[in-house]
Structures are given as C-alpha cells and as structure tokens.
Design a protein around this motif. Structure first.
Motif, short mmCIF file in Angstrom:
data_model
loop_
_atom_site.label_atom_id
_atom_site.label_comp_id
_atom_site.label_asym_id
_atom_site.label_seq_id
_atom_site.Cartn_x
_atom_site.Cartn_y
_atom_site.Cartn_z
N TYR A 167 24.83 40.63 38.32
CA TYR A 167 26.11 41.35 38.27
C TYR A 167 25.88 42.79 37.85
CZ TYR A 167 28.77 36.97 38.51
OH TYR A 167 29.31 35.78 38.92
N SER B 235 34.41 41.82 39.05
CA SER B 235 34.59 40.59 38.29
C SER B 235 34.75 40.91 36.80
CB SER B 235 33.39 39.66 38.49
OG SER B 235 32.20 40.27 38.03
N PHE C 125 36.75 35.46 42.94
CA PHE C 125 37.77 35.54 41.90
C PHE C 125 39.03 36.16 42.50
CE2 PHE C 125 34.63 38.93 41.76
CZ PHE C 125 35.41 40.05 41.99
N ASP D 207 35.05 35.85 34.46
CA ASP D 207 34.60 35.34 35.76
C ASP D 207 33.10 35.07 35.73
OD1 ASP D 207 37.19 35.74 36.92
OD2 ASP D 207 36.72 37.86 37.20
N ARG D 208 32.35 35.95 35.10
CA ARG D 208 30.90 35.80 35.04
C ARG D 208 30.52 34.62 34.15
NH1 ARG D 208 29.94 42.35 34.19
NH2 ARG D 208 31.63 42.88 35.61
#
Length: 289
Positions: A240, A246, A141, A250-251
């Motif tokens: 994560y 992030s 990212f 983004d996830r």
C-alpha cells in the motif's frame, strides 16, 4: 492489433505487442506487451489505464522475468465488445485467458488497484499456475477513486447517474483527467503528460465511454471479490501507498483476512505506485520469494 488510427503513442524499449484471439462472439481480442526473459510475470493495471501504466516498471524487472503486461478486456487496445460485462468475474476471465492460452506456469501475478483484486481472484481460480501474488493498493473498498478529490467525486457521480451518465462518460477534458490521476499520487510530478495524452487517445476509441461507465458500475463486484482472497494458496504480498485512497481500516481488514501475507507500506506514496515508485515495486518483485 490496433488500427493505424489507434496505435499507442508510447513505446517501452524492449517490449513487443501481441494479441490473443477471441474464442467466441462474446469475447474480444486481448492485447498484451511482452518483454524480458525468465520465469513469467503478469502485470495487471488499474481502473482507466492500460499496459503502458507499467512503462517505468517493466525495464526494472525484465532482466529477471518474462513480463506480460495485459490490457484488460475493453481497455487499452484490447477489443471493445458491445454489451460485454466489466464486472470482476468478467475481468478475471480475461486474466485467466492470458494464463491458459499462453500456458503460463509458475507465474508471479502483480496487480495494482483493480488489477490487484484480479491477481488475487485469478490466483484463487488457478492455483496450479500461480507461484505468488503481489497485490498493490487493492481497489476493494466503497468509493474507490471518488475518495481522491471533490472533482473525482463529481465526475464519478456524473458518470454513474441515470440518463446523463453515458454522455458525461464520453466527455473527458485533459485538465480533469490529469487532476483526477494526480489525486492518486503523493508526488504529482510522477504523472507525465505523454501518458495522459495516451490515455486520452484510448478514451476516444468508439465504445470506450460505455466501458468506462461499466467499470465504475462494477465496483461492488470488486468489493465482493474480497471473499475469495483466503482461497489463494500462493504466497501473497500486500503493498500500500501511505497516501492510498484506502483507509487504515481497509488495510487492516485485508491484513486480518490474509494473516500470513507479507505487508509493505510505502511512505509518502499514493494509489499509483507503478507511476510513482516503480523502484520499490521492482525491489519487492525481484526479491526472492
């Protein structure tokens, strides 16, 4: 192998250091740690770290797997080749050298940060060798470590700046490195001083500042590598830290890109899960696929 002046200061019980020789002038020697018995499992580290990043994880999984912890090209104690590329395809080629030169099959690839991206893209390239992928805090990212803190943004901006960038990349005060790394942890105490000292020793190797700068310059290639994720045929587990760099968006984007992947979020943890919660990673890795 490392010279007498550049031997690692850390030793992980039960591990031995090995090397893979280059196949031509454009490749360097790769160094890796090996431990344990069982099916092969390859560990791929984060930006600005090395195989010892997994010092707490390896003992938790080496009774179930033969563990290979790679120093990515130019990093740790792998050879620095002047003028080498450090974009995603070049880093991936180093991972694939490990798998093919050692003829590893039925492999579990476990990568953190940049290593998570490389685990996914190497699995896309070598489906016949990879059994599953555990991708931890994928570094795919915009901004990356610069999202960690104001200090990190200033350092990364300086390293990338024209003209002065190479000079700034070669100046790495211990308090600054410690602060930047702590920005990737929910529990700051998970960063041990002897590990910071080891990273500083590696950072003093001739040519390493150029490697560090090139890795930061290569972030766009890690973002572009997301397009390869759907090619992976092996089962994928996305992991994560709740406080990873992030963003939730983004996830979600990676969950949507990989709708069949398992997904775990570790409460309270940051970017460096191998430092902060090796027990959680070990449980995920040791669980039946």
């Amino acid at each position: 192998m490392p010279s007498q002046e550049t031997r690692p200061t850390l030793h992980i019980p039960g591990t031995a250091s090995h090397t893979i020789p280059p196949r031509g002038s454009r490749e360097g020697t790769l160094r890796y740690l090996k431990a344990g018995t069982g099916a092969p499992l390859v560990l791929l580290h984060t930006v600005r770290t090395q195989a010892e990043h997994f010092r707490s994880l390896i003992p938790l999984i080496s009774d179930r797997y033969t563990v290979y912890a790679l120093d990515l090209p130019g990093m740790g104690y792998s050879e620095i080749v002047p003028g080498a590329s450090y974009d995603e395809p070049a880093m991936r080629a180093g991972v694939e050298r490990l798998l093919t030169e050692l003829d590893l099959k039925d492999v579990t690839l476990v990568g953190e940060s940049m290593g998570a991206v490389l685990a996914l893209t190497a699995a896309a390239d070598l489906p016949e060798r990879v059994r599953r992928v555990v991708a931890v805090n994928t570094y795919d990212f915009p901004g990356g470590v610069a999202r960690s803190s104001l200090l990190a943004r200033l350092v990364v901006s300086g390293v990338l700046a024209p003209g002065v960038g190479p000079v700034i990349a070669g100046v790495e005060p211990k308090p600054a490195l410690r602060k930047i790394l702590q920005g990737g942890l929910g529990d700051k105490a998970a960063l041990h001083e002897d590990y910071v000292d080891e990273l500083l020793q590696v950072g003093s190797r001739p040519g390493y500042p150029a490697v560090a700068r090139a890795v930061y310059q290569a972030l766009p290639s890690l973002i572009a590598a997301r397009s390869r994720y759907p090619e992976v045929k092996a089962p994928i587990h996305l992991v994560y830290g709740e406080k990873d760099w992030s963003r939730p968006s983004d996830r979600r984007a990676n969950k949507e890109l990989l709708p069949t992947a398992d997904f775990t979020q570790v409460r309270g943890a940051g970017h460096f899960l191998a430092l902060e919660r090796p027990d959680v990673l070990a449980d995920l890795v040791n669980a039946p696929a």
